[in-house]
Enzyme design. Structure first.
Site, mmCIF file in Angstrom:
data_model
loop_
_atom_site.group_PDB
_atom_site.id
_atom_site.type_symbol
_atom_site.label_atom_id
_atom_site.label_comp_id
_atom_site.label_asym_id
_atom_site.label_seq_id
_atom_site.Cartn_x
_atom_site.Cartn_y
_atom_site.Cartn_z
ATOM 1 N N CYS A 210 13.943 11.022 5.990
ATOM 2 C CA CYS A 210 14.013 10.520 7.372
ATOM 3 C C CYS A 210 15.412 10.690 7.948
ATOM 4 C CB CYS A 210 13.595 9.061 7.411
ATOM 5 S SG CYS A 210 14.550 8.014 6.324
ATOM 6 N N GLU B 4 10.137 16.472 14.596
ATOM 7 C CA GLU B 4 10.499 16.217 13.193
ATOM 8 C C GLU B 4 9.635 17.133 12.319
ATOM 9 O OE1 GLU B 4 9.210 12.612 11.129
ATOM 10 O OE2 GLU B 4 11.232 12.383 10.341
ATOM 11 N N GLU C 261 10.507 1.507 10.074
ATOM 12 C CA GLU C 261 11.473 2.573 9.771
ATOM 13 C C GLU C 261 10.709 3.868 9.961
ATOM 14 O OE1 GLU C 261 14.507 1.899 9.089
ATOM 15 O OE2 GLU C 261 14.618 0.006 7.997
ATOM 16 N N LYS D 120 0.848 -1.190 0.000
ATOM 17 C CA LYS D 120 0.000 0.000 0.000
ATOM 18 C C LYS D 120 0.885 1.240 0.000
ATOM 19 C CE LYS D 120 -1.907 2.801 2.878
ATOM 20 N NZ LYS D 120 -1.784 4.035 2.081
HETATM 21 P P1 NAD Z 1 2.658 8.258 7.584
HETATM 22 O O1 NAD Z 1 2.985 7.430 8.776
HETATM 23 O O2 NAD Z 1 1.596 9.287 7.712
HETATM 24 O O3 NAD Z 1 2.182 7.325 6.381
HETATM 25 C C1 NAD Z 1 2.980 6.272 5.885
HETATM 26 C C2 NAD Z 1 2.079 5.216 5.308
HETATM 27 O O4 NAD Z 1 1.298 4.651 6.343
HETATM 28 C C3 NAD Z 1 1.095 5.730 4.262
HETATM 29 O O5 NAD Z 1 0.987 4.763 3.242
HETATM 30 C C4 NAD Z 1 -0.192 5.834 5.045
HETATM 31 O O6 NAD Z 1 -1.345 5.718 4.266
HETATM 32 C C5 NAD Z 1 -0.063 4.647 5.979
HETATM 33 N N1 NAD Z 1 -0.872 4.719 7.200
HETATM 34 C C6 NAD Z 1 -1.264 5.831 7.875
HETATM 35 N N2 NAD Z 1 -2.001 5.471 8.951
HETATM 36 C C7 NAD Z 1 -2.054 4.112 8.958
HETATM 37 C C8 NAD Z 1 -2.651 3.156 9.827
HETATM 38 N N3 NAD Z 1 -3.343 3.523 10.901
HETATM 39 N N4 NAD Z 1 -2.490 1.851 9.547
HETATM 40 C C9 NAD Z 1 -1.773 1.460 8.471
HETATM 41 N N5 NAD Z 1 -1.192 2.318 7.606
HETATM 42 C C10 NAD Z 1 -1.338 3.633 7.857
HETATM 43 O O7 NAD Z 1 4.021 8.867 7.082
HETATM 44 P P2 NAD Z 1 4.238 9.917 5.902
HETATM 45 O O8 NAD Z 1 3.770 11.241 6.371
HETATM 46 O O9 NAD Z 1 3.680 9.334 4.644
HETATM 47 O O10 NAD Z 1 5.833 9.894 5.761
HETATM 48 C C11 NAD Z 1 6.682 10.702 6.491
HETATM 49 C C12 NAD Z 1 7.278 9.942 7.656
HETATM 50 O O11 NAD Z 1 7.971 8.804 7.191
HETATM 51 C C13 NAD Z 1 8.309 10.772 8.403
HETATM 52 O O12 NAD Z 1 8.122 10.623 9.790
HETATM 53 C C14 NAD Z 1 9.641 10.142 7.981
HETATM 54 O O13 NAD Z 1 10.707 10.308 8.872
HETATM 55 C C15 NAD Z 1 9.245 8.720 7.831
HETATM 56 N N6 NAD Z 1 10.221 7.995 7.008
HETATM 57 C C16 NAD Z 1 11.082 7.133 7.620
HETATM 58 C C17 NAD Z 1 12.057 6.468 6.878
HETATM 59 C C18 NAD Z 1 13.040 5.542 7.545
HETATM 60 O O14 NAD Z 1 13.677 4.771 6.852
HETATM 61 N N7 NAD Z 1 13.180 5.569 8.876
HETATM 62 C C19 NAD Z 1 12.138 6.688 5.499
HETATM 63 C C20 NAD Z 1 11.242 7.584 4.917
HETATM 64 C C21 NAD Z 1 10.283 8.225 5.678
#
Ligand code: NAD
Length: 502
Positions: free
Chosen positions: A299, A396, A265, A190
């Site tokens: 990230c 962040e 992650e 997804k």
């Molecule tokens: P997010 O957590 O809002 O969403 C990520 C994914 O999770 C999306 O596909 C979203 O639809 C899904 N999601 C949201 N709520 C959910 C739930 N309750 N159950 C299942 N899936 C759900 O994150 P974002 O805003 O899309 O991305 C930014 C974040 O990602 C930042 O915090 C960044 O640091 C992190 N990130 C981490 C890494 C790493 O390797 N550590 C890499 C890239 C991004």
């Protein structure tokens, strides 16, 4: 716009036009329209609507999981050499379509061409790396004793969910999907709702490369509906998730009843620590690159600059001059260094930190404003006179925003670096080797780069501690997650067993 940038944008728009509208799902090797409600996806650079995408209904989701479940046994039984060939073919096709993939990422994620053209190729490399390891994925250890030959083997865990964010959608998804497929797992992916298109390209490419139907399924939808259902589904055995720390917590709760294995992650607020004995020009280049590339939506960004007090003012002055000079603009233009933020909601979040900075007593040394006109552009920003206790040093922000904090000595640098809930990466600049070793050891982070920016070697472990994650990607660590280890104890002879009830 010059001819080249227009051509790239046209390539991306043409790729989207080929796709069904509204965009549904890719299940069991087929494009499926889906019957859930549709939502709009917008272009970060213009704010215009790119298309409609469907939130998967419960029936769509169940169909994707059922496809992954029935494809699992044959894919797990496919010889590793065969999986290797197929995954190399995936990499070939990604390379062949790298420009199109990169253009789509510029269009729907607002990321700059100069980075996305490399990220698409990195996606291919991820597939090659794990393809080569597919034949040995099940390998284990021999652990003999006098009486038994113990040996371990690994088996793929089953159908897994891969849930990814919007910041570098394609590359990040290949990090998870390539090892899962190489291990013999089947996948329901997804992608993020704000940048869904490149996931469909990957699913199509996989099908074309000979990945059998049902092995890689891609469903669209919102986190709170489709993402939630996917993580709760009893036939999904593990969830590989990249995203925010809070979402990680939600997924852990959602997966509790079905005892999901999870790999997270998550977020970061990573320090770049600059000692006064460092090569300051190189430190400056690296610090700027690591926070302002990828629009600061990264990230592993170095979002906190901890600078030794003796050089703080001069270093901040140089930072500010460079930040003001960053080229913000059309993501398709290869000269652009910073593009738009992904979404108006994210733009508001980033903008809200300007007041947080002022109220906390920090100075906005560069930037600090939304850029007028269409799209979700924000000026690259530098906060100076900041303290580690301020929210701009703790939260962040995930935008092109750097917080510069002074420190006095090594102990102070370590204390400030670790005074945070996150622990993904740490960057350290010094010419003193012993100090580099001491500080690397003392930092609470999963990854440290000394006198370097984030340059990743694929066999090395990637991941964070504290609120930045659970588990490691890369090398064999990925297989540990996607596989179950089994031990077999084979008696060597007639060892003496206890005899009860004789
Ligand atoms: P997010 O957590 O809002 O969403 C990520 C994914 O999770 C999306 O596909 C979203 O639809 C899904 N999601 C949201 N709520 C959910 C739930 N309750 N159950 C299942 N899936 C759900 O994150 P974002 O805003 O899309 O991305 C930014 C974040 O990602 C930042 O915090 C960044 O640091 C992190 N990130 C981490 C890494 C790493 O390797 N550590 C890499 C890239 C991004």
């Amino acid at each position: 716009m010059n001819a080249m940038t227009t051509k790239r944008r046209d390539t991306a728009l043409a790729a989207l036009r080929r796709l069904p509208s509204p965009l549904g799902h890719f299940i069991n090797g087929q494009s499926v329209p889906g019957d859930g409600p549709a939502f709009a996806v917008t272009e970060p650079a213009t704010g215009g609507e790119l298309g409609q995408v469907r939130d998967a209904s419960e029936a769509d989701l169940n169909a994707a999981v059922a496809a992954a479940k029935s494809a699992f046994a044959p894919w797990a039984a496919t010889p590793g050499e065969k999986r290797k060939q197929i995954l190399h073919k995936v990499a070939d096709l990604i390379e062949a379509r790298a420009d199109e993939i990169a253009a789509v990422e510029c269009l729907d994620a607002g990321q700059c061409w100069r980075f996305m053209s490399k990220a698409a190729l990195r996606g291919a490399e991820n597939f090659r790396f794990f393809a080569d390891r597919a034949p040995g994925a099940a390998d284990g250890e021999a652990l003999p004793t006098a009486d038994h030959l113990n040996y371990t083997t690994r088996k793929p865990i089953g159908p897994v969910a891969v849930i990814t964010p919007w910041n570098t959608p394609f590359m990040l998804s290949t990090w998870k999907i390539a090892p899962a497929l190489a291990a013999g797992c089947t996948v329901v992916h997804k992608p993020a709702e704000w940048s869904p298109y490149s996931a469909r390209l990957l699913a199509e490419i996989a099908g074309e490369a000979g990945v059998p139907p049902g092995v890689l399924n891609s469903i669209n939808g919102l986190g709170e509906t489709t993402g939630k259902r996917l993580t709760e589904h009893p036939d999904i055995k593990a969830v590989a998730f990249v995203g925010e720390s809070q979402t990680g917590s939600a997924i852990m709760r959602q997966g509790a009843d079905t005892l999901k294995r999870v790999h997270f992650e998550l977020g970061g607020k990573n320090p770049v620590i600059v000692f006064d004995d460092a090569d300051l020009e190189r430190a400056l280049d690296a610090a700027i690159f690591m926070i302002y590339s990828l629009n600061g939506e990264r990230c592993t960004s170095s979002s906190r600059a901890l600078i030794q007090a003796s050089i703080y003012d001069s270093f901040v002055e140089k930072l500010a001059a460079r930040v003001r000079n960053l080229k913000v603009g059309d993501p398709f233009d290869p000269a652009t260094e910073v593009g738009p933020l992904i979404h108006p909601r994210h733009l508001s979040k980033v903008a809200s930190y300007m007041d947080v900075a002022r109220q906390g007593g920090a100075t906005i040394a560069a930037g600090g404003e939304k850029i007028a006109g269409e799209g979700y552009f924000f000026q690259p920003t530098l906060f100076s006179n900041a303290a580690q206790s301020m929210r701009i040093a703790q939260d962040e922000i995930f935008g092109p925003v750097l917080t510069a904090i002074p420190f006095t000595d090594e102990a102070d640098a370590i204390a400030k670096a670790n005074d945070i809930k996150y622990g993904l990466a740490g960057y350290l600049w010094t010419s003193n080797l012993e100090r580099a070793l001491r500080v690397s050891d003392a930092l609470d982070a999963g990854m440290i780069w000394v006198n370097s920016e984030n340059i990743r070697h694929l066999p090395t472990p990637f991941g964070g501690v504290k609120a930045s994650g659970i588990g490691r990607d890369g090398g064999d660590w990925s297989f540990d997650f996607f596989m179950e280890t089994k031990n077999v104890a084979l008696a060597r002879g007639s060892h003496k067993s206890q005899r009860l009830g004789v």
